[in-house]
Design a protein around this motif. Structure first.
Motif, short mmCIF file in Angstrom:
data_model
loop_
_atom_site.label_atom_id
_atom_site.label_comp_id
_atom_site.label_asym_id
_atom_site.label_seq_id
_atom_site.Cartn_x
_atom_site.Cartn_y
_atom_site.Cartn_z
N HIS A 287 0.87 -1.17 0.00
CA HIS A 287 0.00 0.00 0.00
C HIS A 287 0.91 1.22 0.00
N LEU A 288 0.76 2.09 -0.99
CA LEU A 288 1.57 3.29 -1.07
C LEU A 288 0.81 4.46 -0.47
N VAL A 289 1.43 5.13 0.47
CA VAL A 289 0.83 6.28 1.15
C VAL A 289 1.67 7.49 0.82
N ASN A 290 1.03 8.58 0.43
CA ASN A 290 1.74 9.79 0.07
C ASN A 290 1.70 10.76 1.25
N ASP A 291 2.90 11.19 1.70
CA ASP A 291 2.91 12.12 2.82
C ASP A 291 3.01 13.58 2.38
N TYR A 292 2.79 13.83 1.07
CA TYR A 292 2.77 15.22 0.59
C TYR A 292 1.42 15.84 0.95
N ASP B 79 -6.71 -0.15 7.73
CA ASP B 79 -7.73 -0.16 6.68
C ASP B 79 -8.28 1.25 6.44
N ARG B 80 -8.51 2.00 7.51
CA ARG B 80 -9.01 3.37 7.38
C ARG B 80 -7.97 4.25 6.68
N LEU B 81 -6.68 4.06 7.02
CA LEU B 81 -5.62 4.84 6.39
C LEU B 81 -5.58 4.58 4.89
N PHE B 82 -5.82 3.35 4.48
CA PHE B 82 -5.73 2.98 3.07
C PHE B 82 -6.97 3.34 2.27
N THR B 83 -8.11 3.55 2.95
CA THR B 83 -9.37 3.73 2.21
C THR B 83 -10.02 5.09 2.40
N SER B 84 -9.68 5.81 3.44
CA SER B 84 -10.33 7.09 3.73
C SER B 84 -9.44 8.26 3.33
N ALA C 156 -6.10 9.62 5.33
CA ALA C 156 -4.83 9.74 4.61
C ALA C 156 -4.31 11.17 4.65
N GLY C 157 -5.22 12.14 4.58
CA GLY C 157 -4.81 13.54 4.63
C GLY C 157 -4.25 13.93 5.98
N ALA C 158 -4.89 13.44 7.06
CA ALA C 158 -4.38 13.73 8.40
C ALA C 158 -3.01 13.10 8.60
N PHE C 159 -2.84 11.89 8.09
CA PHE C 159 -1.54 11.21 8.18
C PHE C 159 -0.47 12.00 7.44
N SER C 160 -0.80 12.51 6.25
CA SER C 160 0.17 13.28 5.47
C SER C 160 0.57 14.55 6.20
N LEU D 191 0.64 15.12 9.39
CA LEU D 191 1.49 14.81 10.54
C LEU D 191 2.86 14.33 10.11
N MET D 192 2.95 13.56 9.04
CA MET D 192 4.24 13.10 8.54
C MET D 192 5.05 14.26 7.99
N THR D 193 4.39 15.20 7.32
CA THR D 193 5.07 16.34 6.73
C THR D 193 5.67 17.25 7.79
N GLY D 194 5.03 17.29 8.94
CA GLY D 194 5.43 18.21 10.00
C GLY D 194 4.34 19.24 10.15
N MET D 195 3.45 19.03 11.09
CA MET D 195 2.27 19.86 11.22
C MET D 195 2.64 21.34 11.40
N ASP D 196 1.94 22.18 10.68
CA ASP D 196 2.17 23.63 10.75
C ASP D 196 1.38 24.20 11.93
N PHE D 197 2.13 24.68 12.95
CA PHE D 197 1.48 25.24 14.13
C PHE D 197 1.31 26.74 14.01
N GLY D 198 1.57 27.29 12.82
CA GLY D 198 1.36 28.70 12.61
C GLY D 198 2.37 29.57 13.33
N GLU D 199 3.59 29.04 13.58
CA GLU D 199 4.62 29.83 14.23
C GLU D 199 5.00 31.01 13.35
N ASP D 200 5.05 32.18 13.95
CA ASP D 200 5.44 33.37 13.21
C ASP D 200 6.95 33.37 13.05
N ALA D 201 7.42 33.32 11.81
CA ALA D 201 8.86 33.26 11.55
C ALA D 201 9.54 34.59 11.89
#
Length: 411
Positions: free
Chosen positions: A96-101, A381-386, A390-394, A396-406
């Protein structure tokens, strides 16, 4: 004793920040401070050769890549190759291929082993005139609650040195001296033992097309690239197991079975060790003028590749907070450093815990039992079909944006 006191008092040094440790956390802090026009000294107890070869995590996630890019350092310090965002989860031999983009704009993650990142961070810091001192022994921290703490150490030739500073960045890991300099009771530790061991194996063998995590009735396994001709493998095992119990033949037989790949190409094994999966958080991450960064403050299960990336985020927040205090006289970010770091730390702890349980419970049910095994299979199964899962997983894998002001661009 009188000679020691006289030597230290006659030739004290002074800087703005002393950084303890020249791993990814310490070197990132140092490079960002240099970019901000803030002087610092980095002390590392090991040799440069030893530090440059330490094998650790291999993915700099998307948010961390963009952090380096915002400082104008990405091209200089990030080696390796861009990560295409594809992660393979193999369940009982089925791929199963999961895209973290996550669909956001900007550069994406990079497959960059820790030793490559450290080598490039070291080179960039020294090229920019940074002060990096290897083989600094017997480091000790003093007067951390005063305006000007002192850091003492012994040089490779036995000389004693003392440096006064405004801030100390403790970046020397879980077993370093920085956290031990904090009085008992000032920090609250939150520890968790996952009850899981991993045998980790380095081998001169072909890397996979994508980072691979596998679930099977025999237990968890993983296969990650560590260069064009090298791979790192992981095998679930009892936490009190011994590396010498795993012969080369046993390692390759287990990998072929658990990865569902009878034709897996083997190669010379160059290193093997067993470690116990654990999590640890210290709260707060600061004491007086000492600020803990990375593993000195928190350890996270390796599932999800968050450990090194959390250290990079800590380094970014600390460097910007020191910049504000030094250049603008604003210590707001310094006072909130711990709170801001821990928000991301706990988020990544939760994600890593979720992923650890899912991929281990879904396989061998000996420890988890049939109920938790079925729950874990339902999560997969939910990760592969929903699309939503899959979007929530991506994200979190990408590095969740907490809105830190740069904040303002580096000076």
């Amino acid at each position: 004793m009188a000679d020691t006191v006289r030597e230290l008092s006659e030739s004290p040094e002074s800087t703005t920040v002393v950084v303890i440790g020249a791993g990814p956390a310490g070197l990132t802090v140092a490079n960002l401070l240099r970019r901000s026009g803030i002087d610092c000294v980095v002390l590392e107890r090991q040799t440069r050769e030893y530090v440059a070869q330490r094998q650790r995590a291999g993915i700099v996630e998307t948010r961390a890549v963009r952090m380096f890019d915002s400082w104008g350092l990405a091209d200089r310090v990030l080696g390796g190759v861009p990560h295409d965002g594809i992660l393979e989860l193999r369940v009982d031999g089925e791929t199963h291929l999961v895209n973290d983009y996550d669909g956001s704009e900007g550069p994406t993650a990079r497959l960059c082993p820790q030793q490559m990142l450290v080598q490039k961070l070291t080179a960039a810091y020294l090229e920019d005139g940074g002060d990096l001192r290897f083989e600094a022994a017997d480091v000790s921290l003093h007067d951390l609650t005063d305006d000007r703490p002192t850091v003492r150490y012994r040089t490779a030739d036995g000389g004693l040195r003392a440096i006064t500073c405004s801030f100390v960045a403790g970046c020397d890991g879980d077993h370093g001296i920085s956290r031990t300099a904090v009085p008992d009771g000032a920090l609250t530790p939150y520890a968790f033992d996952h009850g899981i061991g991993w045998l980790t194996v380095m081998a001169d063998a072909p890397p996979p097309a994508h980072p691979l995590l596998a679930v099977s009735p025999q237990g968890f396994a993983a296969h990650f690239p560590r260069g064009p001709y090298a791979s790192r493998y992981y095998l679930q095992c009892p936490p009190d197991d011994r590396p010498d119990a795993w012969s080369d033949a046993r390692v390759w037989d287990a990998l072929r079975t658990r990865l569902g790949d009878p034709a897996l190409v083997s190669g010379p094994i160059t290193d093997r060790e067993i470690f116990r999966l654990r999590s640890l958080v210290h709260d707060p991450m600061q004491y007086g003028r000492l600020f803990l960064v990375g593993d000195a403050a928190h350890i996270v299960s390796p599932m999800g590749g968050k450990g090194m990336n959390l250290a990079l985020y800590d380094a970014d927040l600390l460097a910007r907070a020191v910049r504000d205090a030094v250049h603008d006289g604003d210590d707001t970010a310094l006072r909130s450093y711990s709170q801001r770091c821990l928000r991301r730390v706990w988020s990544d702890q939760e994600f890593s815990q979720w992923m650890t349980r899912m991929l281990h419970d879904a396989g061998d049910a000996t420890n988890s039992g049939p109920f938790h095994r079925s729950l874990a299979r339902a999560r997969l199964d939910r990760l592969f079909t929903s699309p939503g899962a899959a979007g929530a997983f991506s994200e979190l894998m990408t590095g969740m944006d907490f809105g830190e002001d740069a904040g303002p661009q580096p000076r």
